[in-house]
Design an enzyme around this catalytic site. Structure first.
Site, short mmCIF file in Angstrom:
data_model
loop_
_atom_site.label_atom_id
_atom_site.label_comp_id
_atom_site.label_asym_id
_atom_site.label_seq_id
_atom_site.Cartn_x
_atom_site.Cartn_y
_atom_site.Cartn_z
N ASP A 73 24.45 -22.95 -8.12
CA ASP A 73 24.32 -21.52 -7.80
C ASP A 73 25.50 -21.11 -6.90
O ASP A 73 25.76 -21.76 -5.88
CB ASP A 73 22.98 -21.33 -7.08
CG ASP A 73 22.60 -19.88 -6.91
OD1 ASP A 73 23.02 -19.05 -7.72
OD2 ASP A 73 21.84 -19.58 -5.95
N HIS A 74 26.20 -20.06 -7.27
CA HIS A 74 27.35 -19.56 -6.48
C HIS A 74 28.36 -20.65 -6.15
O HIS A 74 28.71 -20.85 -4.97
CB HIS A 74 26.86 -18.87 -5.19
CG HIS A 74 26.06 -17.63 -5.46
ND1 HIS A 74 26.63 -16.43 -5.81
CD2 HIS A 74 24.71 -17.43 -5.46
CE1 HIS A 74 25.67 -15.53 -6.00
NE2 HIS A 74 24.50 -16.12 -5.82
N HIS A 126 20.66 -11.67 -9.97
CA HIS A 126 20.51 -12.37 -8.68
C HIS A 126 19.70 -11.46 -7.75
O HIS A 126 19.49 -10.29 -8.03
CB HIS A 126 21.89 -12.63 -8.07
CG HIS A 126 22.63 -13.76 -8.73
ND1 HIS A 126 22.99 -14.91 -8.06
CD2 HIS A 126 23.06 -13.91 -10.00
CE1 HIS A 126 23.61 -15.72 -8.89
NE2 HIS A 126 23.68 -15.13 -10.09
N GLY A 127 19.28 -12.03 -6.62
CA GLY A 127 18.57 -11.23 -5.61
C GLY A 127 17.28 -10.63 -6.16
O GLY A 127 16.93 -9.50 -5.84
N GLU A 149 30.46 -14.33 -12.10
CA GLU A 149 29.94 -13.11 -11.45
C GLU A 149 31.02 -12.05 -11.42
O GLU A 149 32.17 -12.31 -11.07
CB GLU A 149 29.48 -13.43 -10.02
CG GLU A 149 29.01 -12.18 -9.25
CD GLU A 149 28.38 -12.49 -7.88
OE1 GLU A 149 27.73 -13.56 -7.76
OE2 GLU A 149 28.54 -11.68 -6.97
N HIS A 200 20.66 -10.49 -2.03
CA HIS A 200 19.98 -11.73 -1.63
C HIS A 200 19.18 -11.53 -0.34
O HIS A 200 19.65 -10.84 0.56
CB HIS A 200 21.02 -12.83 -1.40
CG HIS A 200 21.79 -13.21 -2.61
ND1 HIS A 200 23.11 -12.88 -2.80
CD2 HIS A 200 21.41 -13.88 -3.73
CE1 HIS A 200 23.52 -13.35 -3.97
NE2 HIS A 200 22.51 -13.96 -4.55
N GLY A 201 18.02 -12.13 -0.27
CA GLY A 201 17.22 -12.10 0.95
C GLY A 201 16.07 -11.12 0.86
O GLY A 201 15.77 -10.58 -0.21
N SER A 261 14.07 -11.68 -5.79
CA SER A 261 12.85 -11.70 -4.96
C SER A 261 12.67 -10.32 -4.35
O SER A 261 13.63 -9.73 -3.84
CB SER A 261 13.01 -12.70 -3.81
OG SER A 261 13.16 -14.00 -4.28
O1 G3H Z 1 22.32 -17.33 -3.35
C1 G3H Z 1 21.84 -17.52 -2.27
C2 G3H Z 1 20.60 -18.33 -2.10
O2 G3H Z 1 19.45 -17.52 -2.21
C3 G3H Z 1 20.50 -18.99 -0.75
O3 G3H Z 1 21.63 -19.58 -0.34
O4 G3H Z 1 20.65 -21.80 0.32
O5 G3H Z 1 23.02 -21.17 0.84
O6 G3H Z 1 21.09 -20.11 2.08
P1 G3H Z 1 21.60 -20.72 0.80
P1 13P Z 2 16.69 -13.93 -3.70
O1 13P Z 2 17.21 -14.01 -2.30
O2 13P Z 2 16.30 -12.53 -4.03
O3 13P Z 2 15.61 -14.89 -3.97
O4 13P Z 2 17.93 -14.28 -4.69
C1 13P Z 2 18.23 -15.59 -5.04
C2 13P Z 2 19.53 -15.68 -5.77
O5 13P Z 2 20.06 -14.74 -6.33
C3 13P Z 2 20.17 -17.02 -5.81
O6 13P Z 2 21.42 -17.00 -6.45
ZN ZN Z 3 22.62 -15.32 -6.09
#
Ligand code: G3H
Ligand code: 13P
Ligand code: ZN
Length: 284
Positions: free
Chosen positions: A82-83, A208-209, A134, A180-181, A211
């Site tokens: 992811d990312h 993404h994002g 992305e 995100h968050g 939630s």
């Molecule tokens: O894309 C971002 C994820 O939701 C969380 O990233 O595990 O690096 O805090 P992280």
């Molecule tokens: P949320 O923070 O909305 O769960 O998004 C997760 C995400 O996009 C991980 O790449």
């Molecule tokens: Zn993401």
């Protein structure tokens, strides 16, 4: 069964008009919660690891744990970066056995993002690993930005067309109003932008994002072409709520299994709901 490439799962989702859940993992309990939920719903699923997850658990643990979970599962499981931040990191993930990678060049210029994505694609194609890119900038809910900056961060449909034609990437993450968050209010998705993107771009779209995005908005996004939905924050919430509940009810509990076991079940319940919402239940 062995880990499968994300491309395979998203092609089926495209044909079936549903989305596959991509859930972020950080430890064994989360990986088990994800795969248990997918198994219970007979759904294909994507386990993904963020930069934070890799720092916390290490690539070896994440890969080994997910591989074991997939081998014991009767549903297809993919392991996705992811990312991804660099070509080097993508190479490490491929070496460890990831079946899919995201190369996030969203902070680069369009030309640089195309060049980096193509560099990754050259290698990934040769070894059957899927690639997500992305375009536009999906920030965090805590980012304080002006309306102009917000607009500038959104994915431009014309640029999306140029990007996909210049790369042939397997899937595209777009900025259409999610972040995100935890959201402060209710997120507003730009469905018109998504519709235009999907009109010009034939690859599966990634949200993404996700939630905290209302169920109706998720359903609409899937109708308009979203085929991979990323969820992390909702799992963190379920995990911590589960731990708090047990510790509050039994403050003397000292057995980690009696705390983490129920927290895992709480996460699994949330994942099962998401899988049903995304329409991927029964699609394994
Ligand atoms: O894309 C971002 C994820 O939701 C969380 O990233 O595990 O690096 O805090 P992280
Ligand atoms: P949320 O923070 O909305 O769960 O998004 C997760 C995400 O996009 C991980 O790449
Ligand atoms: Zn993401």
């Amino acid at each position: 069964m062995p880990l499968v490439p994300v491309k395979e799962l998203l092609e089926k989702a495209e044909a079936g008009g549903y989305a596959v859940g991509a859930f972020n993992c950080n430890n064994m309990e989360i990986i088990q919660a994800i795969v248990d939920a997918a198994e219970a719903e007979k759904a294909p699923v994507i386990v993904q690891a963020s930069q934070g997850a890799i720092k916390y658990a290490g690539l070896e643990y994440i890969t080994a744990l997910t591989r074991v979970a997939a081998e014991h599962a009767s549903v297809p499981v993919a392991l996705h970066l992811d990312h991804g931040t660099s070509f080097e990191q993508v190479m490490q993930c491929i070496r460890y056995g990831f079946t899919s990678v995201m190369i996030d060049g969203s902070k680069l210029s369009l030309e640089e993002n195309i060049a980096l994505t193509n560099k990754v694609l050259d290698v990934a194609r040769a070894v059957g690993v899927s690639v997500e890119a992305e375009l536009g900038k999906i920030g965090g809910t805590e980012d304080d930005i002006t309306v102009d900056e917000w607009e500038a961060n959104m994915t431009d449909p014309g640029e999306a067309k140029t990007f996909v034609e210049a790369t042939g990437v397997d899937s595209l993450a777009v900025a259409i109003g999610t972040a995100h968050g935890q959201y402060k209010g209710t997120p507003k998705l730009d469905f018109e932008r998504l519709r235009k993107i999907k009109e010009l771009v034939k690859v599966p779209i990634v949200l993404h994002g996700s939630s905290g995005v209302p169920d109706d908005a998720i359903r609409r996004a899937i109708e308009l072409g979203v085929r991979k939905v990323n969820i992390d924050t909702n799992l963190r919430e379920a995990f911590v709520a589960g731990v708090k509940e047990i510790i509050t009810a039994n403050p003397k509990e000292i057995d980690p299994r009696k705390i983490l076991g129920p927290a895992k079940k709480a996460m699994s319940a949330v994942i099962r709901e998401k899988i049903r919402l995304f329409g991927s239940a029964g699609k394994a």
